[in-house]
Design a protein around this motif. Structure first.
Motif: not given
Length: 114
Positions: A3-13
């Motif tokens: 899942d690409p969301l697994d590798n997101m940082t808080p800044d990405d979110v």
């Protein structure tokens, strides 16, 4: 597949949220390609259940003997109980067909055993 969301940082979110556009528009099932109505395919809701290991193994063996998945087998038992529980609603045709196949299969097994 990851899942690409697994590798997101808080800044990405936070950046993704900043790009969202909120409106008061109504959203319907059709907006997501979900069919509704009497001819629409059924929507299956995943349901997690807990049961003792031995019961799970017996359920799997019974489902295998009937040529069904465990989900289909458990679903058929729930549908039968609901239909026989006095709701007054007739079982859907496909449920009646499955139960007829199961009954026929069970009769074949009993004839072979005798």
């Amino acid at each position: 597949m990851t899942d690409p969301l697994d590798n997101m940082t808080p800044d990405d979110v936070a950046a993704m949220i900043d790009r969202l556009e909120f409106t008061d528009e109504t959203v319907t099932e059709a907006d997501f390609g979900i069919e509704v109505g009497p001819h629409a395919p059924p929507v299956f809701v995943p349901r997690s259940i807990k049961m003792p290991y031995e019961l799970d193994q017996a359920c799997k063996a019974r489902a295998d003997n009937l040529g069904m998945s465990q989900s289909a087998y458990i679903r058929s038992l729930i549908e039968r109980d609901v239909a026989e529980g006095g709701t007054g609603e007739q079982r859907p045709a496909w449920v009646r067909e499955i139960l007829a196949v199961i009954a026929h299969h069970e009769n074949d097994e009993h004839r072979r055993a005798s």
